[in-house]
Design a protein around this motif. Structure first.
Motif, short mmCIF file in Angstrom:
data_model
loop_
_atom_site.label_atom_id
_atom_site.label_comp_id
_atom_site.label_asym_id
_atom_site.label_seq_id
_atom_site.Cartn_x
_atom_site.Cartn_y
_atom_site.Cartn_z
N TYR A 1 0.76 -1.23 0.02
CA TYR A 1 -0.12 -0.04 0.24
C TYR A 1 0.87 1.61 -0.18
N GLN A 2 2.20 1.55 0.82
CA GLN A 2 2.97 2.11 0.77
C GLN A 2 3.69 2.48 -0.59
N SER B 1 1.94 1.64 -2.84
CA SER B 1 1.26 1.98 -4.46
C SER B 1 1.00 3.30 -4.38
N LYS B 2 0.97 4.25 -2.52
CA LYS B 2 0.67 5.65 -2.86
C LYS B 2 1.73 6.06 -3.56
N GLU B 3 2.68 6.15 -2.99
CA GLU B 3 4.13 6.32 -3.64
C GLU B 3 3.77 6.35 -5.57
N ALA B 4 3.73 5.03 -5.85
CA ALA B 4 2.92 4.96 -7.28
C ALA B 4 1.91 6.16 -7.71
N VAL B 5 1.08 6.42 -7.12
CA VAL B 5 -0.29 7.04 -7.48
C VAL B 5 0.62 8.28 -7.14
N ASP B 6 1.03 8.72 -6.69
CA ASP B 6 1.99 10.38 -6.78
C ASP B 6 3.07 10.58 -7.60
N ILE B 7 3.11 9.39 -8.76
CA ILE B 7 4.20 9.61 -9.25
C ILE B 7 3.45 9.71 -10.88
N TYR B 8 2.41 9.07 -11.04
CA TYR B 8 1.24 8.51 -11.85
C TYR B 8 0.89 10.09 -11.87
N ARG B 9 0.35 10.40 -10.70
CA ARG B 9 -0.17 11.99 -11.06
C ARG B 9 0.56 13.50 -11.50
N GLU B 10 2.00 12.70 -11.33
CA GLU B 10 2.89 14.35 -11.59
C GLU B 10 3.29 13.87 -13.27
N ARG B 11 3.45 12.69 -13.79
CA ARG B 11 3.94 11.98 -15.04
C ARG B 11 2.89 12.39 -15.84
N ILE B 12 1.65 11.40 -15.29
CA ILE B 12 0.62 11.02 -16.65
C ILE B 12 -0.71 12.27 -16.45
N LEU B 13 -1.57 12.17 -15.51
CA LEU B 13 -2.49 12.92 -15.19
C LEU B 13 -2.73 13.19 -13.90
N ASP B 14 -2.89 14.67 -13.69
CA ASP B 14 -2.81 15.24 -11.85
C ASP B 14 -3.89 14.46 -11.57
N SER B 15 -5.57 14.06 -12.48
CA SER B 15 -6.67 13.54 -11.63
C SER B 15 -6.79 11.97 -11.06
N PHE B 16 -5.89 11.63 -11.16
CA PHE B 16 -5.59 10.12 -11.61
C PHE B 16 -5.65 10.32 -9.73
N PRO B 17 -7.15 8.98 -9.88
CA PRO B 17 -8.33 8.68 -9.16
C PRO B 17 -7.26 7.95 -7.25
N ALA C 1 -2.31 -1.56 -4.92
CA ALA C 1 -1.78 -2.42 -4.20
C ALA C 1 -1.52 -3.74 -4.14
N PHE C 2 -2.91 -4.31 -5.73
CA PHE C 2 -2.99 -5.51 -5.10
C PHE C 2 -2.18 -5.86 -6.35
N HIS C 3 -1.92 -5.44 -6.99
CA HIS C 3 -1.05 -6.02 -8.38
C HIS C 3 0.33 -6.22 -7.55
N PHE C 4 0.80 -5.78 -6.75
CA PHE C 4 2.06 -5.95 -6.30
C PHE C 4 2.01 -6.81 -4.89
N ILE C 5 1.22 -6.83 -4.26
CA ILE C 5 0.10 -7.79 -3.54
C ILE C 5 0.96 -9.58 -4.39
N ASN C 6 -0.54 -9.34 -5.80
CA ASN C 6 -0.37 -10.72 -6.28
C ASN C 6 0.49 -10.66 -7.12
N ALA C 7 1.75 -10.16 -7.23
CA ALA C 7 2.71 -10.28 -7.69
C ALA C 7 4.23 -10.43 -6.67
N GLU C 8 3.79 -10.82 -5.06
CA GLU C 8 5.20 -10.90 -4.29
C GLU C 8 6.26 -12.73 -5.26
N GLY C 9 7.09 -12.45 -4.65
CA GLY C 9 8.15 -13.11 -4.78
C GLY C 9 8.65 -13.08 -6.45
#
Length: 203
Positions: free
Chosen positions: A130-131, A133-149, A157-165
């Motif tokens: 989740y941490q 993911s929060k930082e990832a969303v900040d980056i996407y807002r800065e570099r792609i779309l400032d209104s990213f939900p 976060a679930f992408h990272f949870i499912n792909a762990e390992g």
């Protein structure tokens, strides 16, 4: 030194390094007027993506057909930097699935048909994803779309949870299953003569 194996477009080339390892090179005009065997100028290289398996190469090439290059490079940067920062190893397929997801989410927001998910808040159980993911969303807002939900925090976060390992067997099994599912979907769509249009593209 890198030699071109196959120029994908003006800005992307499949190449080999001095150890004969295949990599994907990205840079403005990096493959312009280049052919197989040509040496790539180091000054032209902006990004180098190491292709650990044949599947990763196939998936990267497929992704290039559907997803704009900046979405791919930003997503790869996010995964590389944040997984290292938090010592959170991920399986290789996340590079493909997350880049594809982010582009779909972007399109939905731009087209005004973004719908929030019903994903549970699992931040107490999975604080690191989740941490990240929060930082990832900040980056996407800065570099792609400032209104990213904000809703994307849980989804990413679930992408990272499912792909762990780092289990390569699981990676190959996942990709094989993904190919099988996509082939089945394509067959059904073909049988019902359903084609992609601007109206149904988001689905």
């Amino acid at each position: 030194m890198y030699r071109i194996v196959h120029p994908m477009n003006n800005n992307v080339a499949l190449a080999k390094n001095e150890h004969h390892e295949e990599v994907m090179l990205i840079g403005s005009g990096i493959a312009f007027n280049k052919k197989k065997g040509d040496v790539v100028l180091e000054s032209k290289i902006e990004k180098i993506f190491h292709l650990r398996t044949e599947e990763s190469k196939e998936n990267f090439v497929a992704l290039l057909k559907d997803v704009p290059l900046d979405f791919i490079t930003i997503t790869y940067d996010i995964i590389e930097s944040l997984s290292k920062k938090y010592n959170y190893p991920v399986q290789e397929y996340i590079y493909i699935t997350l880049a594809d997801h982010i582009y779909c989410a972007y399109q939905a927001v731009i087209q005004g048909n973004y719908k929030e998910s019903d994903l549970p808040d699992a931040s107490d159980k999975y604080p690191i994803p989740y941490q990240i993911s929060k930082e990832a969303v900040d980056i996407y807002r800065e570099r792609i779309l400032d209104s990213f939900p904000d809703d994307e925090i849980s989804r990413i976060a679930f992408h990272f949870i499912n792909a762990e390992g780092e289990n390569e067997v699981e990676v190959v099994e996942f990709i094989d299953k993904r190919k099988e599912i996509l082939k089945s979907v394509e067959n059904v769509l073909r049988n019902y003569e359903i084609q992609r249009t601007p109206e149904n593209n988001n689905f």
